[in-house]
Scaffold this motif. Structure first.
Motif, PDB file in Angstrom:
ATOM      1  N   ASN A  35       0.805  -1.227   0.000  1.00  0.00           N
ATOM      2  CA  ASN A  35       0.000   0.000   0.000  1.00  0.00           C
ATOM      3  C   ASN A  35       0.841   1.282   0.000  1.00  0.00           C
ATOM      4  OD1 ASN A  35      -2.388  -1.530   0.069  1.00  0.00           O
ATOM      5  ND2 ASN A  35      -2.353  -1.617   2.306  1.00  0.00           N
ATOM      6  N   TYR A  36       1.646   1.419  -1.024  1.00  0.00           N
ATOM      7  CA  TYR A  36       2.386   2.672  -1.212  1.00  0.00           C
ATOM      8  C   TYR A  36       2.566   2.891  -2.708  1.00  0.00           C
ATOM      9  CZ  TYR A  36       6.871   0.342  -2.350  1.00  0.00           C
ATOM     10  OH  TYR A  36       7.867  -0.387  -2.952  1.00  0.00           O
ATOM     11  N   TYR A  37       3.043   4.059  -3.082  1.00  0.00           N
ATOM     12  CA  TYR A  37       3.347   4.278  -4.492  1.00  0.00           C
ATOM     13  C   TYR A  37       4.533   5.218  -4.644  1.00  0.00           C
ATOM     14  CZ  TYR A  37       0.296   8.492  -4.068  1.00  0.00           C
ATOM     15  OH  TYR A  37      -0.292   9.677  -3.687  1.00  0.00           O
ATOM     16  N   VAL A  38       5.160   5.088  -5.806  1.00  0.00           N
ATOM     17  CA  VAL A  38       6.344   5.881  -6.128  1.00  0.00           C
ATOM     18  C   VAL A  38       5.997   6.774  -7.308  1.00  0.00           C
ATOM     19  CG1 VAL A  38       8.746   5.815  -6.876  1.00  0.00           C
ATOM     20  CG2 VAL A  38       7.868   4.045  -5.332  1.00  0.00           C
ATOM     21  N   THR A  39       6.309   8.049  -7.188  1.00  0.00           N
ATOM     22  CA  THR A  39       6.075   9.007  -8.266  1.00  0.00           C
ATOM     23  C   THR A  39       7.414   9.563  -8.724  1.00  0.00           C
ATOM     24  OG1 THR A  39       3.980   9.620  -7.232  1.00  0.00           O
ATOM     25  CG2 THR A  39       4.829  11.072  -8.955  1.00  0.00           C
ATOM     26  N   ILE A  40       7.708   9.420 -10.004  1.00  0.00           N
ATOM     27  CA  ILE A  40       8.935   9.981 -10.571  1.00  0.00           C
ATOM     28  C   ILE A  40       8.546  11.238 -11.337  1.00  0.00           C
ATOM     29  CG2 ILE A  40      10.904   9.602 -12.077  1.00  0.00           C
ATOM     30  CD1 ILE A  40       8.998   6.596 -10.785  1.00  0.00           C
ATOM     31  N   HIS A  41       9.008  12.374 -10.833  1.00  0.00           N
ATOM     32  CA  HIS A  41       8.649  13.662 -11.421  1.00  0.00           C
ATOM     33  C   HIS A  41       9.672  14.071 -12.476  1.00  0.00           C
ATOM     34  CE1 HIS A  41       5.596  14.696  -8.306  1.00  0.00           C
ATOM     35  NE2 HIS A  41       6.380  13.964  -7.526  1.00  0.00           N
ATOM     36  N   PHE A  56       3.144  -9.552 -11.198  1.00  0.00           N
ATOM     37  CA  PHE A  56       2.724 -10.267  -9.997  1.00  0.00           C
ATOM     38  C   PHE A  56       3.949 -10.636  -9.150  1.00  0.00           C
ATOM     39  CE2 PHE A  56       1.973 -14.214  -7.677  1.00  0.00           C
ATOM     40  CZ  PHE A  56       0.914 -13.812  -6.886  1.00  0.00           C
ATOM     41  N   GLY A  57       3.833 -10.415  -7.838  1.00  0.00           N
ATOM     42  CA  GLY A  57       4.931 -10.709  -6.934  1.00  0.00           C
ATOM     43  C   GLY A  57       5.946  -9.597  -6.827  1.00  0.00           C
ATOM     44  N   GLU A  58       5.765  -8.522  -7.614  1.00  0.00           N
ATOM     45  CA  GLU A  58       6.695  -7.393  -7.593  1.00  0.00           C
ATOM     46  C   GLU A  58       6.094  -6.228  -6.819  1.00  0.00           C
ATOM     47  OE1 GLU A  58       7.898  -5.959 -11.367  1.00  0.00           O
ATOM     48  OE2 GLU A  58       8.999  -7.763 -11.917  1.00  0.00           O
ATOM     49  N   LEU A  59       6.982  -5.389  -6.313  1.00  0.00           N
ATOM     50  CA  LEU A  59       6.617  -4.118  -5.715  1.00  0.00           C
ATOM     51  C   LEU A  59       7.330  -3.012  -6.482  1.00  0.00           C
ATOM     52  CD1 LEU A  59       6.879  -5.251  -1.997  1.00  0.00           C
ATOM     53  CD2 LEU A  59       4.761  -4.570  -3.163  1.00  0.00           C
ATOM     54  N   PRO A  60       6.953  -1.747  -6.304  1.00  0.00           N
ATOM     55  CA  PRO A  60       7.563  -0.660  -7.074  1.00  0.00           C
ATOM     56  C   PRO A  60       9.085  -0.619  -7.000  1.00  0.00           C
ATOM     57  CG  PRO A  60       5.598   0.139  -5.999  1.00  0.00           C
ATOM     58  CD  PRO A  60       5.806  -1.262  -5.495  1.00  0.00           C
ATOM     59  N   GLY A  77       9.262  14.581 -20.106  1.00  0.00           N
ATOM     60  CA  GLY A  77       8.364  15.488 -19.400  1.00  0.00           C
ATOM     61  C   GLY A  77       7.133  14.831 -18.815  1.00  0.00           C
ATOM     62  N   TYR A  78       7.159  13.504 -18.714  1.00  0.00           N
ATOM     63  CA  TYR A  78       5.993  12.784 -18.207  1.00  0.00           C
ATOM     64  C   TYR A  78       6.251  12.195 -16.823  1.00  0.00           C
ATOM     65  CZ  TYR A  78       3.621  13.353 -22.608  1.00  0.00           C
ATOM     66  OH  TYR A  78       2.995  13.912 -23.683  1.00  0.00           O
ATOM     67  N   MET A  79       5.292  12.376 -15.951  1.00  0.00           N
ATOM     68  CA  MET A  79       5.320  11.807 -14.609  1.00  0.00           C
ATOM     69  C   MET A  79       4.993  10.315 -14.699  1.00  0.00           C
ATOM     70  SD  MET A  79       2.654  12.778 -11.549  1.00  0.00           S
ATOM     71  CE  MET A  79       3.272  14.443 -11.409  1.00  0.00           C
ATOM     72  N   THR A  80       5.736   9.497 -13.934  1.00  0.00           N
ATOM     73  CA  THR A  80       5.422   8.072 -13.842  1.00  0.00           C
ATOM     74  C   THR A  80       5.022   7.750 -12.412  1.00  0.00           C
ATOM     75  OG1 THR A  80       7.048   7.528 -15.555  1.00  0.00           O
ATOM     76  CG2 THR A  80       6.267   5.715 -14.175  1.00  0.00           C
ATOM     77  N   ILE A  81       3.930   7.004 -12.262  1.00  0.00           N
ATOM     78  CA  ILE A  81       3.435   6.618 -10.940  1.00  0.00           C
ATOM     79  C   ILE A  81       3.370   5.095 -10.898  1.00  0.00           C
ATOM     80  CG2 ILE A  81       1.618   6.905  -9.224  1.00  0.00           C
ATOM     81  CD1 ILE A  81       0.690   9.372 -10.877  1.00  0.00           C
ATOM     82  N   ILE A  82       4.090   4.500  -9.936  1.00  0.00           N
ATOM     83  CA  ILE A  82       4.165   3.043  -9.815  1.00  0.00           C
ATOM     84  C   ILE A  82       3.553   2.644  -8.477  1.00  0.00           C
ATOM     85  CG2 ILE A  82       5.680   1.023  -9.929  1.00  0.00           C
ATOM     86  CD1 ILE A  82       7.851   2.851 -11.115  1.00  0.00           C
ATOM     87  N   PRO A  83       2.381   1.997  -8.485  1.00  0.00           N
ATOM     88  CA  PRO A  83       1.716   1.679  -7.224  1.00  0.00           C
ATOM     89  C   PRO A  83       1.948   0.258  -6.732  1.00  0.00           C
ATOM     90  CG  PRO A  83       0.164   1.391  -9.012  1.00  0.00           C
ATOM     91  CD  PRO A  83       1.487   1.782  -9.641  1.00  0.00           C
ATOM     92  N   ALA A  84       1.948   0.093  -5.417  1.00  0.00           N
ATOM     93  CA  ALA A  84       1.732  -1.204  -4.773  1.00  0.00           C
ATOM     94  C   ALA A  84       0.328  -1.122  -4.200  1.00  0.00           C
ATOM     95  CB  ALA A  84       2.751  -1.452  -3.675  1.00  0.00           C
ATOM     96  N   LEU A  85      -0.624  -1.761  -4.841  1.00  0.00           N
ATOM     97  CA  LEU A  85      -2.024  -1.655  -4.438  1.00  0.00           C
ATOM     98  C   LEU A  85      -2.381  -2.614  -3.313  1.00  0.00           C
ATOM     99  CD1 LEU A  85      -3.513  -1.297  -8.023  1.00  0.00           C
ATOM    100  CD2 LEU A  85      -3.202   0.515  -6.334  1.00  0.00           C
TER     101      LEU A  85
END
Length: 311
Positions: A35-41, A56-60, A77-85
């Motif tokens: 339950n966290y996420y990583v944002t690359i600005h 599957f089985g991976e986290l950000p 110029g694009y933001m990337t958001i990688i979630p662990a849901l």
């Protein structure tokens, strides 16, 4: 009723790595297991956003090691958001998982003031499966979900009936120890999450699967006819024979080729199958593997995504 898993207060902090600001947003401060996420600005103005779904089985944290897609997105110029849901066992393809993704996308759209006209989604393995499922649902009639301008998937299992039947078949010369553990876990999870299996109720899996070979009407594809889509596979069959004792019937490329073939027939002129050779490599483990993030050329993929941006 939507699940409330992700609606509690997040705590964020940012670090700078090689000129990129990487923001970690935790539901429990410092807990990178769930339950966290990583944002690359990007360094400068944000032109759009890419949601990148781990396998599957991976986290950000593992996606950051094994994929460079976010680096190329940032440079463009694009933001990337990688979630662990959830935690490592998050299943991606069941309805509760879909509800979590819907809620997550709503939340990050509000937080970062994102726009549908420059929103993309993609993922690896079951993460890619989920990305396509999301695009199908978002483009279905009367949907209120945020619509991505394009979707991509890296070696996704698309026909869950085919996947299940391959995992339970005894018609193999041998079964690799790695496959035994994976096959037992995935088939048990399918039975647990859906309360049935494709052998008992194949029609149910026509709805669950992004592509269902046994569905004579291929209903799951109808909402993707106008969606730009790319699927990447590296069908190194000799690697699979030597390392997993499986043939073409048990690799994901068989689903991808069929799905793209049908989408083109149905009128999607922007449906593409990208096949690679000798590109699959798991960077964090320093090992050759055709089922890897690296089969997608990150720079070329990001360029393709940008071309799909709405005017």
């Amino acid at each position: 009723m939507r699940l409330a898993i992700l609606s509690f207060l997040f705590v964020s902090f940012s670090i700078s790595v090689l000129g990129q600001e990487i923001e970690y947003t935790f539901s429990t401060p410092g807990d990178s297991t769930k339950n966290y996420y990583v944002t690359i600005h990007p360094k400068d103005e944000v032109k759009g956003a890419l949601i990148l779904l781990p396998g599957f089985g991976e986290l950000p944290k593992q996606t950051l090691l094994d994929s460079e897609i976010y680096k190329h997105a940032s440079e463009a110029g694009y933001m990337t958001i990688i979630p662990a849901l959830g935690d490592w066992s998050f299943f991606y393809i069941d309805e509760p998982s879909h509800q979590k993704l819907d809620q997550f996308i709503d939340e990050v759209f509000k937080k970062y003031n994102l726009k549908e006209s420059s929103f993309f989604i993609g993922g690896f393995s079951l993460g890619g499966t989920m990305a396509i499922q999301y695009a199908q649902s978002a483009n279905s009639e009367n949907s209120i979900q945020k619509k991505p301008q394009a979707v991509f998937a890296i070696d996704p299992p698309l026909d869950i009936e085919r996947l299940y039947n391959c995992m339970v078949t005894t018609n193999r010369p041998a079964k690799n120890p790695v496959s035994i553990q994976e096959d037992e876990y995935v088939t048990d999870r399918i039975q647990q999450e859906f309360g049935t299996n494709p052998q008992a109720n194949p029609e149910f899996f026509w709805k669950v699967s992004p592509y269902a070979e046994s569905d004579p009407e291929h209903r799951s594809l109808k909402s993707l006819v106008n969606v730009p889509i790319r699927i990447y596979n590296e069908p190194d069959i000799n690697w699979y024979i030597e390392n997993r004792n499986i043939d073409f019937n048990c690799i994901n490329a068989i689903d991808s080729a069929a799905m793209i073939n049908w989408l083109k027939f149905l009128g999607n002129s922007n449906a593409e199958l990208i096949l690679t050779k000798d590109q699959g490599y798991r960077i964090s483990r320093k090992m050759r593997h055709p089922h890897s993030w690296t089969i997608a050329d990150g720079n070329e993929l990001v360029s393709w995504l940008i071309k799909q941006k709405a005017d």
